[in-house]
Design a protein around this motif. Structure first.
Motif, PDB file in Angstrom:
ATOM      1  N   ALA A  44      33.287   1.776 -32.698  1.00 49.53           N
ATOM      2  CA  ALA A  44      33.659   0.540 -33.939  1.00 49.53           C
ATOM      3  C   ALA A  44      32.406  -0.710 -32.433  1.00 49.53           C
ATOM      4  O   ALA A  44      33.005  -1.072 -31.786  1.00 49.53           O
ATOM      5  N   PRO A  45      31.742  -1.193 -33.946  1.00 44.64           N
ATOM      6  CA  PRO A  45      30.523  -2.092 -33.044  1.00 44.64           C
ATOM      7  C   PRO A  45      31.098  -2.669 -32.847  1.00 44.64           C
ATOM      8  O   PRO A  45      31.401  -3.519 -33.510  1.00 44.64           O
ATOM      9  N   GLU A  92      26.472   9.554 -35.443  1.00 40.37           N
ATOM     10  CA  GLU A  92      26.660   8.539 -36.817  1.00 40.37           C
ATOM     11  C   GLU A  92      26.217   7.739 -35.911  1.00 40.37           C
ATOM     12  O   GLU A  92      26.243   7.059 -36.983  1.00 40.37           O
ATOM     13  N   PHE A  93      27.135   7.095 -35.111  1.00 41.14           N
ATOM     14  CA  PHE A  93      26.734   5.425 -34.876  1.00 41.14           C
ATOM     15  C   PHE A  93      25.464   5.089 -33.880  1.00 41.14           C
ATOM     16  O   PHE A  93      24.841   4.233 -34.343  1.00 41.14           O
ATOM     17  N   GLU A 100      19.773   0.431 -30.208  1.00 46.10           N
ATOM     18  CA  GLU A 100      20.645   1.061 -29.135  1.00 46.10           C
ATOM     19  C   GLU A 100      20.774  -0.758 -28.561  1.00 46.10           C
ATOM     20  O   GLU A 100      21.300  -0.633 -27.853  1.00 46.10           O
ATOM     21  N   LYS A 101      21.496  -1.656 -29.189  1.00 47.70           N
ATOM     22  CA  LYS A 101      21.305  -3.036 -28.386  1.00 47.70           C
ATOM     23  C   LYS A 101      22.741  -3.063 -29.021  1.00 47.70           C
ATOM     24  O   LYS A 101      23.453  -3.578 -27.950  1.00 47.70           O
ATOM     25  N   LEU A 126      37.187  -1.114 -44.467  1.00 46.27           N
ATOM     26  CA  LEU A 126      35.992  -0.137 -43.376  1.00 46.27           C
ATOM     27  C   LEU A 126      35.897   0.652 -43.871  1.00 46.27           C
ATOM     28  O   LEU A 126      36.371   1.091 -44.934  1.00 46.27           O
ATOM     29  N   VAL A 127      34.648   1.190 -43.621  1.00 51.32           N
ATOM     30  CA  VAL A 127      33.536   1.903 -44.333  1.00 51.32           C
ATOM     31  C   VAL A 127      33.823   3.302 -42.607  1.00 51.32           C
ATOM     32  O   VAL A 127      33.180   2.634 -41.956  1.00 51.32           O
ATOM     33  N   ILE A 128      33.613   4.676 -42.555  1.00 55.51           N
ATOM     34  CA  ILE A 128      33.744   5.463 -42.040  1.00 55.51           C
ATOM     35  C   ILE A 128      32.613   5.774 -42.443  1.00 55.51           C
ATOM     36  O   ILE A 128      32.191   6.351 -43.469  1.00 55.51           O
ATOM     37  N   ASN A 129      31.303   5.906 -41.230  1.00 58.82           N
ATOM     38  CA  ASN A 129      30.136   6.691 -40.840  1.00 58.82           C
ATOM     39  C   ASN A 129      29.524   6.058 -42.476  1.00 58.82           C
ATOM     40  O   ASN A 129      28.787   6.775 -43.611  1.00 58.82           O
TER      41      ASN A 129
END
Length: 171
Positions: A44-45, A92-93, A100-101, A126-129
Motif C-alpha cells: 500500500a503506498p 504491479e506497484f 519511484e518516489k 479500494l482497488v487491487i492492481n
C-alpha cells in the motif's frame, strides 16, 4: 531500481484466483478470489510520519514507532472517485510508481477495509492492481466482508485447553 528493498510478495494464490475469476466468473471463482484476497498481503503506498507529522526516512525493513501516523495515497478513477490502491507484488506497484518516489508498507485487506470504511465520504473503496486487473472493492462490499470475518471469528469453535495451556481454535 538500483537495489531491491521490497519484501518478496508474490501472492500466487491470489493472482491465480483473479485469473480464474476473469476467465469464468461464477460463485466458486468469486469465493476463491475473496478467500485468497483476505489471506494475501499487499503493498500500500503510504508516507510514514512521526507523531509530529515529520516523515520517517529510510528504506527496506524499518522499525516503525508505535505513535507513527500513516498517510495512505489515493487514486482517482474516471468518475472522480477516490480509492486506496493495493498491489499484489513489486512489478504491479512499479507500473503505478514510475518515478519511484512513493514508498509502501505491507498491509492486509481487512486492515485497509476498516480504514476505507472510516472515510466513506472521501473514499469509495479500494482497488487491487489498478494498472492491470483493476479489481474494485466498494465500501459496501468491504463492510459485508468485515462483518463476515467478524462473524466467522466469533462463531469459530474453540478446543478446550489442557491444564496450563491456552485454548486453541478448531480447524
Amino acid at each position: 531500481m538500483a537495489e531491491n528493498i521490497f519484501p518478496d510478495l508474490k501472492n500466487e494464490e491470489l493472482v491465480a484466483a483473479m485469473n480464474a475469476l476473469r476467465e469464468n466468473e461464477n460463485k466458486d471463482t468469486q469465493t476463491a478470489f475473496v478467500t485468497a484476497a483476505i489471506k494475501a498481503k499487499y503493498f500500500a503506498p503510504a508516507d510514514v510520519l512521526n507523531s509530529d507529522g515529520t516523515p520517517i526516512e529510510g528504506s527496506g525493513k524499518m522499525e516503525i514507532p508505535k505513535d507513527a501516523k500513516f498517510n495512505f495515497k489515493l487514486i482517482v478513477n474516471s468518475k472522480g472517485e477516490q480509492n486506496f490502491p493495493l498491489f499484489t507484488d513489486v512489478a504491479e506497484f512499479q507500473k503505478w510508481n514510475k518515478d519511484e518516489k512513493i514508498k509502501t508498507i505491507v498491509v492486509v485487506l481487512p486492515q485497509m477495509a476498516g480504514l476505507a470504511g472510516k472515510k466513506t465520504d472521501e473514499v469509495k473503496g479500494l482497488v487491487i492492481n489498478p494498472m492491470n486487473e483493476n479489481l474494485l472493492f466498494t465500501n459496501e462490499i468491504l463492510d459485508n466482508l468485515l462483518k463476515h470475518i467478524r462473524e466467522s471469528m466469533i462463531n469459530k469453535p474453540v478446543e478446550p485447553a489442557a491444564q496450563g495451556e491456552a485454548p486453541t481454535e478448531k480447524k
